[in-house]
Design an enzyme around this catalytic site. Sequence first.
Site, mmCIF file in Angstrom:
data_model
loop_
_atom_site.group_PDB
_atom_site.id
_atom_site.type_symbol
_atom_site.label_atom_id
_atom_site.label_comp_id
_atom_site.label_asym_id
_atom_site.label_seq_id
_atom_site.Cartn_x
_atom_site.Cartn_y
_atom_site.Cartn_z
ATOM 1 N N HIS A 65 1.941 4.247 -2.954
ATOM 2 C CA HIS A 65 1.847 5.804 -2.938
ATOM 3 C C HIS A 65 3.227 6.370 -3.546
ATOM 4 O O HIS A 65 3.317 7.212 -4.287
ATOM 5 C CB HIS A 65 1.735 6.257 -1.436
ATOM 6 C CG HIS A 65 0.475 6.026 -0.721
ATOM 7 N ND1 HIS A 65 -0.602 6.203 -1.452
ATOM 8 C CD2 HIS A 65 0.168 5.432 0.241
ATOM 9 C CE1 HIS A 65 -1.685 5.900 -0.800
ATOM 10 N NE2 HIS A 65 -1.237 5.419 0.338
ATOM 11 N N HIS A 106 0.789 -1.064 -0.088
ATOM 12 C CA HIS A 106 0.002 -0.045 0.101
ATOM 13 C C HIS A 106 0.955 1.415 -0.140
ATOM 14 O O HIS A 106 0.562 2.397 -0.689
ATOM 15 C CB HIS A 106 -0.862 0.015 1.192
ATOM 16 C CG HIS A 106 -1.887 1.161 1.204
ATOM 17 N ND1 HIS A 106 -3.222 1.108 1.200
ATOM 18 C CD2 HIS A 106 -1.408 2.442 1.749
ATOM 19 C CE1 HIS A 106 -3.748 2.191 1.545
ATOM 20 N NE2 HIS A 106 -2.945 3.043 1.760
ATOM 21 N N GLU A 107 1.739 1.292 0.976
ATOM 22 C CA GLU A 107 2.595 2.605 0.959
ATOM 23 C C GLU A 107 3.674 2.559 -0.088
ATOM 24 O O GLU A 107 3.837 3.672 -0.573
ATOM 25 C CB GLU A 107 3.503 2.522 2.204
ATOM 26 C CG GLU A 107 2.766 2.466 3.663
ATOM 27 C CD GLU A 107 1.887 3.950 3.659
ATOM 28 O OE1 GLU A 107 2.306 4.623 2.977
ATOM 29 O OE2 GLU A 107 0.685 3.776 4.074
#
Length: 210
Positions: free
Chosen positions: A25, A21-22
């Site tokens: 980004h 997820h990170e």
Amino acid sequence: MDQVTFLIFQLAVLIFSVMLHEISHGYVAEHLGDPTARLAGRLTLNPVKHLDFFGSFLLPIMLFVASSGSFVFGWAKPVPYNPAYLKNPKTGAGKIAMAGPLSNLILAVVFGILLRLLSFAGYSANSPIYMFFSFIVYINILLAIFNLVPLPPLDGSKVLFSILPRNEMALQLEIFLERYGLFILLFFIFFGFQMITPLIHWLYGIITGF
């Protein structure tokens, strides 16, 4: 599967999912011209760079114990980005924010397809590999939907702010949510989380066929 093994397996899935997820980004920020995540060493699968002691370990273990092994949740350290590098900071912030939940949904779909193949091959729902894949699908749907709740500091708030028109009402809403969003979010976690569970279960059924 004993409780300790089950906890370790759930933590491993959770940690990988929040890392992905990170990292997502960071990669979208890099694509939009912001090297901040790369320069901070966050575009890596090395868990040491991403893990937060409370969000990645302590909270999931506490939730596991409190729910008698039925629920874990957590997060990794947020990937930094600098809007000054973005050609359009408003829409760029929305794209960067959306990348995290989208990565979780993609991961859920991939393992949902694998679950369907396992079912077609005759694996039972109680088999370890079936339970493993099933949890991957569920936790990633949960991460995606929860992070799209439009409350700071969740990704959903950044997506919301990126699509709202820049007028006085939107500005006042943004100021209000930035100031009180964390308190509203805590209230939501304890008293309103059941509002999104039907959507999580519906998506799980759509993706897995169960």
